[in-house]
Design a protein around this motif. Structure first.
Motif, PDB file in Angstrom:
ATOM      1  N   PHE A  62      20.918  -5.557  -6.863  1.00  0.00           N
ATOM      2  CA  PHE A  62      19.929  -6.032  -5.895  1.00  0.00           C
ATOM      3  C   PHE A  62      19.400  -7.412  -6.294  1.00  0.00           C
ATOM      4  O   PHE A  62      19.276  -8.300  -5.448  1.00  0.00           O
ATOM      5  CB  PHE A  62      18.779  -5.033  -5.759  1.00  0.00           C
ATOM      6  N   ASP A  63      19.105  -7.586  -7.571  1.00  0.00           N
ATOM      7  CA  ASP A  63      18.639  -8.898  -8.037  1.00  0.00           C
ATOM      8  C   ASP A  63      19.675  -9.973  -7.730  1.00  0.00           C
ATOM      9  O   ASP A  63      19.336 -11.072  -7.276  1.00  0.00           O
ATOM     10  CB  ASP A  63      18.339  -8.868  -9.535  1.00  0.00           C
ATOM     11  N   TYR A  64      20.934  -9.666  -7.980  1.00  0.00           N
ATOM     12  CA  TYR A  64      22.030 -10.596  -7.688  1.00  0.00           C
ATOM     13  C   TYR A  64      22.086 -10.918  -6.197  1.00  0.00           C
ATOM     14  O   TYR A  64      22.185 -12.081  -5.797  1.00  0.00           O
ATOM     15  CB  TYR A  64      23.343  -9.985  -8.169  1.00  0.00           C
ATOM     16  N   LEU A  65      21.997  -9.873  -5.360  1.00  0.00           N
ATOM     17  CA  LEU A  65      22.056 -10.068  -3.906  1.00  0.00           C
ATOM     18  C   LEU A  65      20.874 -10.903  -3.425  1.00  0.00           C
ATOM     19  O   LEU A  65      21.020 -11.770  -2.562  1.00  0.00           O
ATOM     20  CB  LEU A  65      22.073  -8.724  -3.190  1.00  0.00           C
ATOM     21  N   LYS A  66      19.711 -10.627  -3.966  1.00  0.00           N
ATOM     22  CA  LYS A  66      18.487 -11.333  -3.555  1.00  0.00           C
ATOM     23  C   LYS A  66      18.576 -12.825  -3.910  1.00  0.00           C
ATOM     24  O   LYS A  66      18.063 -13.667  -3.171  1.00  0.00           O
ATOM     25  CB  LYS A  66      17.289 -10.674  -4.240  1.00  0.00           C
ATOM     26  N   GLU A  67      19.223 -13.152  -5.018  1.00  0.00           N
ATOM     27  CA  GLU A  67      19.402 -14.556  -5.398  1.00  0.00           C
ATOM     28  C   GLU A  67      20.401 -15.264  -4.489  1.00  0.00           C
ATOM     29  O   GLU A  67      20.258 -16.447  -4.204  1.00  0.00           O
ATOM     30  CB  GLU A  67      19.911 -14.653  -6.842  1.00  0.00           C
ATOM     31  N   LYS A  68      21.413 -14.527  -4.039  1.00  0.00           N
ATOM     32  CA  LYS A  68      22.524 -15.125  -3.301  1.00  0.00           C
ATOM     33  C   LYS A  68      22.309 -15.128  -1.781  1.00  0.00           C
ATOM     34  O   LYS A  68      22.816 -16.000  -1.095  1.00  0.00           O
ATOM     35  CB  LYS A  68      23.797 -14.358  -3.662  1.00  0.00           C
ATOM     36  N   PHE A  69      21.595 -14.131  -1.267  1.00  0.00           N
ATOM     37  CA  PHE A  69      21.448 -13.950   0.174  1.00  0.00           C
ATOM     38  C   PHE A  69      19.980 -13.731   0.552  1.00  0.00           C
ATOM     39  O   PHE A  69      19.195 -13.268  -0.271  1.00  0.00           O
ATOM     40  CB  PHE A  69      22.257 -12.730   0.646  1.00  0.00           C
ATOM     41  N   PRO A  70      19.618 -13.984   1.808  1.00  0.00           N
ATOM     42  CA  PRO A  70      18.235 -13.746   2.252  1.00  0.00           C
ATOM     43  C   PRO A  70      17.997 -12.263   2.589  1.00  0.00           C
ATOM     44  O   PRO A  70      18.004 -11.855   3.738  1.00  0.00           O
ATOM     45  CB  PRO A  70      18.121 -14.628   3.503  1.00  0.00           C
TER      46      PRO A  70
END
Length: 85
Positions: free
Chosen positions: A52-60
């Motif tokens: 989730f942290d990775y996704l939050k950094e990469k996508f809105p």
């Protein structure tokens, strides 16, 4: 008395990573986001909270982790109930 334990290190008994990707993409599609395979590769073998942290950094991603985890787990359970033989 317990004599043995089996640990599935993803891919040993069942390869769930492709199904995890489908579940995450189902959730992300609500926000018009679709992960490509190369986006998913860094997430393999990690905890969902780290993913989730990775996704939050990469996508809105417009939700916080608890809601995302609930949505992803519901999608995954739905997939395995209808896809696993």
């Amino acid at each position: 008395m317990l004599k043995a334990a089996i640990f599935d290190m993803d891919g040993i008994i069942i390869d769930s990573e492709p199904l995890q990707m489908v579940a995450i993409n189902q959730v992300m599609s609500q926000w018009n986001i679709q992960l490509a395979e190369e986006d998913f590769l860094p997430m393999i073998g990690r905890r969902l909270s780290d993913d989730f942290d990775y996704l939050k950094e990469k996508f809105p991603v417009p939700v916080e982790y608890p809601e995302f985890a609930k949505m992803k787990n519901e999608a995954y359970l739905n997939i395995i109930q209808h896809s696993i033989e």
